[in-house]
Enzyme design. Sequence first.
Site, PDB file in Angstrom:
ATOM      1  CE  LYS A 198      -2.867  -0.213   3.375  1.00 27.40           C
ATOM      2  NZ  LYS A 198      -3.011   1.073   4.087  1.00 27.40           N
TER       3      LYS A 198
ATOM      4  NE  ARG B 193      -6.587   1.858  10.245  1.00 21.82           N
ATOM      5  CZ  ARG B 193      -5.620   1.310   9.538  1.00 21.82           C
ATOM      6  NH1 ARG B 193      -5.812   0.183   8.901  1.00 21.82           N
ATOM      7  NH2 ARG B 193      -4.442   1.904   9.467  1.00 21.82           N
TER       8      ARG B 193
ATOM      9  NE  ARG C 245       9.350  -6.595   7.422  1.00 25.47           N
ATOM     10  CZ  ARG C 245       8.482  -5.682   7.838  1.00 25.47           C
ATOM     11  NH1 ARG C 245       8.295  -4.580   7.150  1.00 25.47           N
ATOM     12  NH2 ARG C 245       7.815  -5.878   8.959  1.00 25.47           N
TER      13      ARG C 245
ATOM     14  NE  ARG D  44      11.761  -3.971  13.277  1.00 22.04           N
ATOM     15  CZ  ARG D  44      11.855  -3.336  12.108  1.00 22.04           C
ATOM     16  NH1 ARG D  44      11.221  -3.796  11.062  1.00 22.04           N
ATOM     17  NH2 ARG D  44      12.568  -2.248  12.004  1.00 22.04           N
TER      18      ARG D  44
ATOM     19  NE  ARG E  81       1.519  -7.870  10.646  1.00 21.42           N
ATOM     20  CZ  ARG E  81       2.810  -8.036  10.912  1.00 21.42           C
ATOM     21  NH1 ARG E  81       3.271  -7.900  12.131  1.00 21.42           N
ATOM     22  NH2 ARG E  81       3.653  -8.343   9.948  1.00 21.42           N
TER      23      ARG E  81
END
Length: 207
Positions: free
Chosen positions: A13, A85, A118, A151, A162
Amino acid sequence: MKLILLGAPGSGKGTVSECLVKEFDLKHVSPGVILREEIKKETTLGKDIKAFVERGDLVPDQFVVEVVKLDINGKDNYVLDGFPRTIVQAESIEEIGVDHVIELEVSEDIVIERFSGRRVCPKCNAGYHIKFLKPEVEGVCNKCQTELIQRKDDNPEIIKERFRVYHEKTQPLIDYYKNKGILVSVDASPVPKEMCDNVIRVVKEWI
Ligand code: ZN
């Protein structure tokens, strides 16, 4: 043009917003950014918001709607990123009018690949990806030679959760805009450049 951009975390996004802003000279409107600015500037509104944030609570709809409305007041060309949202938020901007809603569609597998690959430097915060943005030496930061870490949030179980929460919360919005006939879904699985081109092609048809 008044656009809304919807997409799960990891759908790209942010990247697509940037492309749209550049290509069509749109204003980028993100409540997260505006809220943080209000807090920083210590405005009356900022102080109210800060209280919620410090308690770890969600900022209530009325404040979010207020800052977004202030930001887009009188403007005709923008892309809303991270807003609305909820249906309540969507209804609150009904009067302003929304021209098109773009939904970035991406599979759970791809989001997992993007996040779980990542790596970050714990010393200088530089970001890498084991597939898309490799460091010169595997597992080591280019800038400061520190060993890279992953992370905790970037593990598949948390990413799946999520992703699930996003879809559960966003489905009503998708249906809301689908019913209005202004929602277009764009495949967000390609690499950034190709994904941006896909979105730009869609938007050009509206001009
Ligand atoms: Zn580093």
